[in-house]
Write a protein that holds these residues in place. Structure first.
Motif, PDB file in Angstrom:
ATOM      1  N   SER A   1     -11.333  -8.152  -0.751  1.00  0.00           N
ATOM      2  CA  SER A   1     -10.006  -8.437  -1.311  1.00  0.00           C
ATOM      3  C   SER A   1      -9.846  -9.926  -1.567  1.00  0.00           C
ATOM      4  O   SER A   1      -9.282 -10.352  -2.589  1.00  0.00           O
ATOM      5  CB  SER A   1      -8.905  -7.951  -0.360  1.00  0.00           C
ATOM      6  OG  SER A   1      -8.881  -8.709   0.829  1.00  0.00           O
TER       7      SER A   1
ATOM      8  N   LYS B   1     -14.419  -4.478   3.207  1.00  0.00           N
ATOM      9  CA  LYS B   1     -13.611  -4.149   2.023  1.00  0.00           C
ATOM     10  C   LYS B   1     -12.234  -4.796   2.081  1.00  0.00           C
ATOM     11  O   LYS B   1     -11.790  -5.454   1.136  1.00  0.00           O
ATOM     12  CB  LYS B   1     -13.455  -2.624   1.906  1.00  0.00           C
ATOM     13  CG  LYS B   1     -14.701  -1.879   1.495  1.00  0.00           C
ATOM     14  CD  LYS B   1     -14.410  -0.382   1.453  1.00  0.00           C
ATOM     15  CE  LYS B   1     -15.662   0.417   1.112  1.00  0.00           C
ATOM     16  NZ  LYS B   1     -15.388   1.874   1.139  1.00  0.00           N
TER      17      LYS B   1
ATOM     18  N   ASP C   1      -3.876  -1.688  -2.879  1.00  0.00           N
ATOM     19  CA  ASP C   1      -4.567  -1.371  -1.634  1.00  0.00           C
ATOM     20  C   ASP C   1      -5.736  -2.339  -1.482  1.00  0.00           C
ATOM     21  O   ASP C   1      -6.639  -2.375  -2.330  1.00  0.00           O
ATOM     22  CB  ASP C   1      -5.076   0.077  -1.662  1.00  0.00           C
ATOM     23  CG  ASP C   1      -5.582   0.545  -0.305  1.00  0.00           C
ATOM     24  OD1 ASP C   1      -6.116  -0.288   0.458  1.00  0.00           O
ATOM     25  OD2 ASP C   1      -5.466   1.742  -0.013  1.00  0.00           O
TER      26      ASP C   1
ATOM     27  N   GLY D   1      -6.652  -2.364  -5.907  1.00  0.00           N
ATOM     28  CA  GLY D   1      -5.884  -1.216  -6.356  1.00  0.00           C
ATOM     29  C   GLY D   1      -4.981  -1.460  -7.548  1.00  0.00           C
ATOM     30  O   GLY D   1      -4.186  -0.587  -7.909  1.00  0.00           O
TER      31      GLY D   1
ATOM     32  N   HIS E   1     -15.396  -1.153   6.633  1.00  0.00           N
ATOM     33  CA  HIS E   1     -13.959  -1.141   6.341  1.00  0.00           C
ATOM     34  C   HIS E   1     -13.410  -2.569   6.313  1.00  0.00           C
ATOM     35  O   HIS E   1     -12.679  -2.947   5.393  1.00  0.00           O
ATOM     36  CB  HIS E   1     -13.227  -0.310   7.398  1.00  0.00           C
ATOM     37  CG  HIS E   1     -11.735  -0.486   7.381  1.00  0.00           C
ATOM     38  ND1 HIS E   1     -10.932   0.099   6.420  1.00  0.00           N
ATOM     39  CD2 HIS E   1     -10.905  -1.206   8.191  1.00  0.00           C
ATOM     40  CE1 HIS E   1      -9.674  -0.245   6.648  1.00  0.00           C
ATOM     41  NE2 HIS E   1      -9.631  -1.032   7.707  1.00  0.00           N
TER      42      HIS E   1
ATOM     43  N   ARG F   1       0.837  -1.197   0.000  1.00  0.00           N
ATOM     44  CA  ARG F   1       0.000   0.000   0.000  1.00  0.00           C
ATOM     45  C   ARG F   1       0.876   1.252   0.000  1.00  0.00           C
ATOM     46  O   ARG F   1       1.852   1.328   0.729  1.00  0.00           O
ATOM     47  CB  ARG F   1      -0.918   0.009   1.228  1.00  0.00           C
ATOM     48  CG  ARG F   1      -1.944   1.134   1.240  1.00  0.00           C
ATOM     49  CD  ARG F   1      -2.876   1.058   2.434  1.00  0.00           C
ATOM     50  NE  ARG F   1      -2.199   1.366   3.670  1.00  0.00           N
ATOM     51  CZ  ARG F   1      -1.889   0.488   4.614  1.00  0.00           C
ATOM     52  NH1 ARG F   1      -2.182  -0.780   4.449  1.00  0.00           N
ATOM     53  NH2 ARG F   1      -1.273   0.848   5.717  1.00  0.00           N
TER      54      ARG F   1
ATOM     55  N   SER G   1      -8.221  -2.277   0.295  1.00  0.00           N
ATOM     56  CA  SER G   1      -9.527  -1.640   0.513  1.00  0.00           C
ATOM     57  C   SER G   1     -10.149  -1.131  -0.784  1.00  0.00           C
ATOM     58  O   SER G   1     -11.299  -0.696  -0.794  1.00  0.00           O
ATOM     59  CB  SER G   1      -9.396  -0.476   1.500  1.00  0.00           C
ATOM     60  OG  SER G   1      -8.641   0.578   0.949  1.00  0.00           O
ATOM     61  N   GLU G   2      -9.396  -1.192  -1.887  1.00  0.00           N
ATOM     62  CA  GLU G   2      -9.887  -0.666  -3.159  1.00  0.00           C
ATOM     63  C   GLU G   2     -10.339  -1.787  -4.095  1.00  0.00           C
ATOM     64  O   GLU G   2      -9.995  -2.952  -3.921  1.00  0.00           O
ATOM     65  CB  GLU G   2      -8.789   0.158  -3.843  1.00  0.00           C
ATOM     66  CG  GLU G   2      -8.392   1.411  -3.074  1.00  0.00           C
ATOM     67  CD  GLU G   2      -7.322   2.209  -3.790  1.00  0.00           C
ATOM     68  OE1 GLU G   2      -6.950   1.834  -4.921  1.00  0.00           O
ATOM     69  OE2 GLU G   2      -6.853   3.212  -3.219  1.00  0.00           O
ATOM     70  N   LYS G   3     -11.130  -1.406  -5.092  1.00  0.00           N
ATOM     71  CA  LYS G   3     -11.581  -2.365  -6.100  1.00  0.00           C
ATOM     72  C   LYS G   3     -10.371  -2.941  -6.838  1.00  0.00           C
ATOM     73  O   LYS G   3      -9.422  -2.218  -7.135  1.00  0.00           O
ATOM     74  CB  LYS G   3     -12.517  -1.651  -7.087  1.00  0.00           C
ATOM     75  CG  LYS G   3     -13.254  -2.589  -8.011  1.00  0.00           C
ATOM     76  CD  LYS G   3     -14.249  -1.821  -8.876  1.00  0.00           C
ATOM     77  CE  LYS G   3     -15.060  -2.763  -9.761  1.00  0.00           C
ATOM     78  NZ  LYS G   3     -16.035  -2.039 -10.601  1.00  0.00           N
ATOM     79  N   TYR G   4     -10.418  -4.234  -7.110  1.00  0.00           N
ATOM     80  CA  TYR G   4      -9.299  -4.950  -7.749  1.00  0.00           C
ATOM     81  C   TYR G   4      -8.016  -4.797  -6.932  1.00  0.00           C
ATOM     82  O   TYR G   4      -6.916  -4.807  -7.476  1.00  0.00           O
ATOM     83  CB  TYR G   4      -9.064  -4.459  -9.177  1.00  0.00           C
ATOM     84  CG  TYR G   4     -10.296  -4.445 -10.049  1.00  0.00           C
ATOM     85  CD1 TYR G   4     -11.122  -5.569 -10.162  1.00  0.00           C
ATOM     86  CD2 TYR G   4     -10.653  -3.301 -10.771  1.00  0.00           C
ATOM     87  CE1 TYR G   4     -12.255  -5.549 -10.951  1.00  0.00           C
ATOM     88  CE2 TYR G   4     -11.791  -3.269 -11.559  1.00  0.00           C
ATOM     89  CZ  TYR G   4     -12.592  -4.398 -11.643  1.00  0.00           C
ATOM     90  OH  TYR G   4     -13.729  -4.369 -12.424  1.00  0.00           O
TER      91      TYR G   4
END
Length: 267
Positions: free
Chosen positions: A90, A85, A44, A51, A82, A7, A46-49
């Protein structure tokens, strides 16, 4: 070649963060061993794909043969969305990546998903074959790990070559005690700190599982390199558990003043 998802932070590049982290745990000699072998990629959980860019996703699908998913937020408190996600979504994406790449998938879970039911006796058996027994879990972290492992086990039933490792209570290296760099986020160490500051401990009936990080990592790496571990679940925990009072006694013998009081008084 090892691809490591890191990250980003404004204070340093992902490669620098990775190198500093590895040097903290393994010393300067590790840096030379990593050169030309470990590729750091920005992402990351927490992000889609997680990150990843579309280009990087394509590259990974064409190159990786194994995915080890050991990342996540391990705090025992926080916002449920949180944890959904970071720890669940993930896992869902990385399982899809594993299917596309036809790669083995290794998932680091936790023995804490065993939870408890109102009708449980003081001691009960939760084997590697057990999963959902209608148990209640203690916090948002364990809940997210339970939901993520559910996805993993569903993928296993669909034929994805999955191995699950349920780790116990990880503690410092047996040689130098080195452990989590951001140790203030570790629930067990926060418990110890509270006992030492309060100088009191409740008189409760429970067991303490202490799993040195070097023993756990050696077991996981060994099993991950074994063909026969596909489709299996392993409990990476200490077969010799400490009674709570034994644990407190060890702290006292180390020179700390801790008074054992009734649980109701402690609360």
């Amino acid at each position: 070649i090892v691809y490591c998802l890191v990250r980003s932070q404004k204070s340093a590049s992902v490669k620098k963060r990775m190198m500093e982290k590895m040097q903290f745990y393994f010393g300067e000699s590790i840096l030379e061993q990593m050169e030309h072998r470990v590729h750091v990629i920005e992402g990351d959980l927490s992000e889609k794909y997680v990150g990843l860019t579309a280009e990087m996703q394509e590259q990974l699908v064409s190159k990786v043969d194994t995915i080890i998913h050991c990342g996540g937020d391990v705090r025992h408190y926080g916002d449920r969305d949180h944890f959904e996600k970071v720890n669940v979504e993930s896992t869902k994406y990385l399982l899809e990546l594993s299917k596309d790449a036809r790669a083995r998938f290794h998932y680091i879970s936790t023995v804490s998903i065993s939870g408890h039911r109102p009708d449980d006796p003081a001691e009960f058996l939760f084997s590697e074959q057990d999963f959902d027994r209608g148990q209640q879990v203690d916090n948002v972290y364990v809940e997210s790990k339970f939901l993520a492992e559910k996805l993993v086990r569903e993928a296993m039933e669909e034929g994805v070559p999955v191995t699950v490792y349920r780790v116990g209570n990880l503690v410092g290296h047996t040689r130098d005690g080195k452990f989590q760099q951001n140790i203030e986020g570790n629930a067990f160490y926060r418990l110890i700190k509270a006992l030492l500051l309060l100088q009191k401990a409740p008189d409760i009936q429970t067991k303490i599982d202490l799993v040195p990080i070097n023993f756990a990592s050696a077991a996981i790496v060994g099993l991950a390199c074994t063909e026969q571990s596909k489709g299996e679940t392993f409990h990476i925990c200490n077969p010799v558990q400490l009674d709570w009072i034994q644990f407190i006694t060890h702290l006292q013998q180390s020179g700390y003043t801790i008074e054992v009081i009734r649980g109701t008084e402690f609360m």
